[in-house]
Design an enzyme around this catalytic site. Structure first.
Site, PDB file in Angstrom:
ATOM      1  N   ASP A   4     -45.132 -78.006  26.727  1.00  0.00           N
ATOM      2  CA  ASP A   4     -44.662 -78.524  27.859  1.00  0.00           C
ATOM      3  C   ASP A   4     -43.909 -79.746  27.454  1.00  0.00           C
ATOM      4  O   ASP A   4     -44.522 -80.680  26.765  1.00  0.00           O
ATOM      5  CB  ASP A   4     -45.864 -78.627  28.776  1.00  0.00           C
ATOM      6  N   ASP A  12     -37.748 -80.886  32.564  1.00  0.00           N
ATOM      7  CA  ASP A  12     -38.901 -80.400  32.761  1.00  0.00           C
ATOM      8  C   ASP A  12     -39.151 -79.038  32.269  1.00  0.00           C
ATOM      9  O   ASP A  12     -38.751 -77.972  33.365  1.00  0.00           O
ATOM     10  CB  ASP A  12     -39.476 -80.603  34.260  1.00  0.00           C
TER      11      ASP A  12
END
Ligand SMILES: *[C@@H]1O[C@H](CO)[C@@H](O)[C@H](O)[C@H]1NC(C)=O
Ligand SMILES: *[C@@H]1O[C@H](CO)[C@@H](O)[C@H](O)[C@H]1NC(C)=O
Length: 504
Positions: free
Chosen positions: A382, A179
């Site tokens: 992201d 992440d």
């Protein structure tokens, strides 16, 4: 007889006229058809230049793993052997090795709703630091005697791609969600004092590792959790307690510890700070925890900075049946195909990687969007957000231009946040406009054909972009749009790079 020749002559005259006309019309037909062909050729070239034509199957989800496409990549843009390369697979895909309880596999609508929850959480974190509700804080309470994190910003979402790393001595392999939108690395730990969800591998037990060390509440390291998790750490029997919650309501709470982390058999980090989770809940899809690749001090990027100098890259595979890679360190250097754009800072969003989007093209035509639309919202990249979010003004321009190029296909119902969907069930191949992003530094990225749609099924294939609620909300370059792209983060050099077709 006289009439005959005259007839014949007139006939021959008329026949010569006829043949002249015929010839002319044949010529005209040939001329016109060649013109048409010419146009057709030109049109095809235009189509070829500004549109993708792919087999429908290549856009649909896969059901079996094809491991042939290995972590080493498949062409000359692969990371070199001198960098550290981990295999990346999709968490819901057949390559994850995670056994599926059918009733727990999320539907597409659920995945997209979770994605919106992550985005809402990013927006609330970047725009305003909202304080958490009492209910959220309550959920973080690992046990009665443990002080709870008192203050919370929300750290976001759980991402979609997993890598496998080794933890402890002897090392245990663990599948972690990677992440770029958060910082703390954590895994579920025995004895699971409060709660552990089901995971693929045995749960990590610090008591069986000779290299595990608790962080004490009084150490300066403990207070690094404030910026790294958005929560003030707690304290239990003088052991530092972390708590982190994600935009989709998932959370992990436990002991903050140090442990030996083995990225590969030769790349080993002693004293790696991580969360040893005793109360874990959420949508981690059977992964053992999370690998935080954000920009904060406790992220793996900062903790490994001496060795890799804040340089990493990854490639997200186009299908859940294929594998991509996550690579640390420059290795033999990036290939010439990588084009860089300056990394921008995001106010209030310390852990996010900012991108400077300046324009978007659809079907070879730049959309008429004022540059201030992008510069005033800002954009982050992201790995954990699925669908790219654009300022509404930009999204409308993109959708209108895309719909223009898709008139020959029947439309299909909207799917959650996706409002532009098509029914391709009668098509073997699909032709659709190319989409490219222009970034600061005159860097252009043409999205891969697999980075444009989100397919629920052949009769519901949707444009994988959505509008933010407001032009002032920050844009997010999501993971569908990153598919097959080699994304290079040169944090020390202040730039992010892209190269097409980095993995299958
Ligand atoms: C699958 O999940 C459901 C709902 O959580 C649960 O009731 C069921 O026992 C699970 N089945 C297996 C085989 O784990
Ligand atoms: C870490 O701290 C917890 C809570 O105080 C304790 O139960 C555990 O035994 C400690 N582990 C080690 C290796 O010190």
């Amino acid at each position: 007889m006289a009439a005959t020749p005259s007839f014949s002559s007139s006939s021959s005259a008329s026949s010569s006229l006829m043949s002249y006309l015929l010839g002319f019309s044949v010529f005209l037909t040939l001329f016109l058809s060649s013109l048409e062909k010419g146009f057709a050729v030109e049109e095809n070239q235009l189509l070829h230049q500004h549109a993708h034509t792919v087999e429908l199957n290549s856009l649909l989800p896969a059901t079996s793993c094809s491991p042939s496409s290995s972590a080493k990549g498949h062409d000359n843009k692969e990371p070199t052997s001198s960098s550290t390369v981990l295999k990346v697979v999709h968490k819901h895909g057949p390559c994850s090795g995670i056994k599926k309880n059918k009733s727990k596999i999320p539907t597409h609508a659920q995945i997209l709703n979770q994605d919106q929850a992550r985005v809402d959480s990013i927006h609330s974190r970047v725009n305003t630091k909202k304080s958490p509700s009492a209910a959220t804080v309550d959920k973080l309470r690992p046990s009665a005697e443990t002080k709870i994190p008192a203050q919370s910003g929300s750290v976001v979402g759980s991402g979609n791609y997993i890598v496998s790393v080794g933890l402890g001595s002897p090392k245990k392999m663990l599948s972690l969600i990677f992440d770029t939108g958060s910082d703390l690395t954590w895994t579920q730990c025995r004895p699971c004092a409060k709660s552990c969800y089901k995971q693929k591998e045995p749960i990590f037990d610090p008591a069986t590792s000779s290299s595990y060390v608790n962080i004490s509440c009084s150490s300066a390291t403990c207070s690094e959790l404030v910026s790294g998790t958005g929560n003030t750490p707690g304290c239990s029997s003088s052991t530092c307690i972390y708590g982190i919650q994600y935009g989709d309501q998932s959370f992990s709470v436990g002991f903050f510890g140090k442990e030996r982390l083995s990225l590969t058999p030769t790349d080993i980090f002693d004293g790696f700070l991580f969360g040893c989770g005793q109360n874990n809940q959420g949508l981690f899809g059977g992964a053992a925890g999370l690998l935080g690749l954000g920009r904060d001090k406790i992220s793996i990027i900062e903790q490994s900075a001496l060795k890799y100098n804040r340089f990493f890259s990854y490639c997200l595979p186009s299908k859940s049946s294929a594998t991509g890679y996550l690579s640390f360190g420059k290795g033999g250097g990036s290939s010439g195909a990588v084009k860089f754009t300056p990394l921008s800072d995001v106010s209030q969003g310390g852990s996010f990687y900012g991108l400077d989007v300046v324009g978007i093209s659809v079907g070879g035509k730049k959309l008429p969007i004022s540059g201030t639309i992008f510069s005033s919202s800002g954009t982050i990249i992201d790995s954990g957000t699925v669908i790219t979010r654009l300022p509404p003004t930009a999204y409308k321009a993109l959708r209108d231009a895309f719909q223009q190029g898709m008139k020959s296909y029947p439309s299909a119902p909207a799917l959650s946040i996706l409002d532009t969907c098509y029914d391709f069930s009668n098509a073997d191949t699909v032709t659709f406009p190319k989409i490219s992003f222009e970034f600061g530094g005159r860097t252009t990225l043409e999205l891969d054909p697999t980075g444009i749609f989100y397919a629920a099924s052949a009769d519901q294939v949707c444009l994988a972009f959505a509008a933010n609620a407001d032009d002032s909300d920050i844009g997010i370059f999501g993971n569908v749009q990153q598919k097959r792209v080699q994304v290079v983060y040169d944090v020390a050099g202040g730039k992010i790079g892209f190269a097409p077709a980095g993995c299958p």
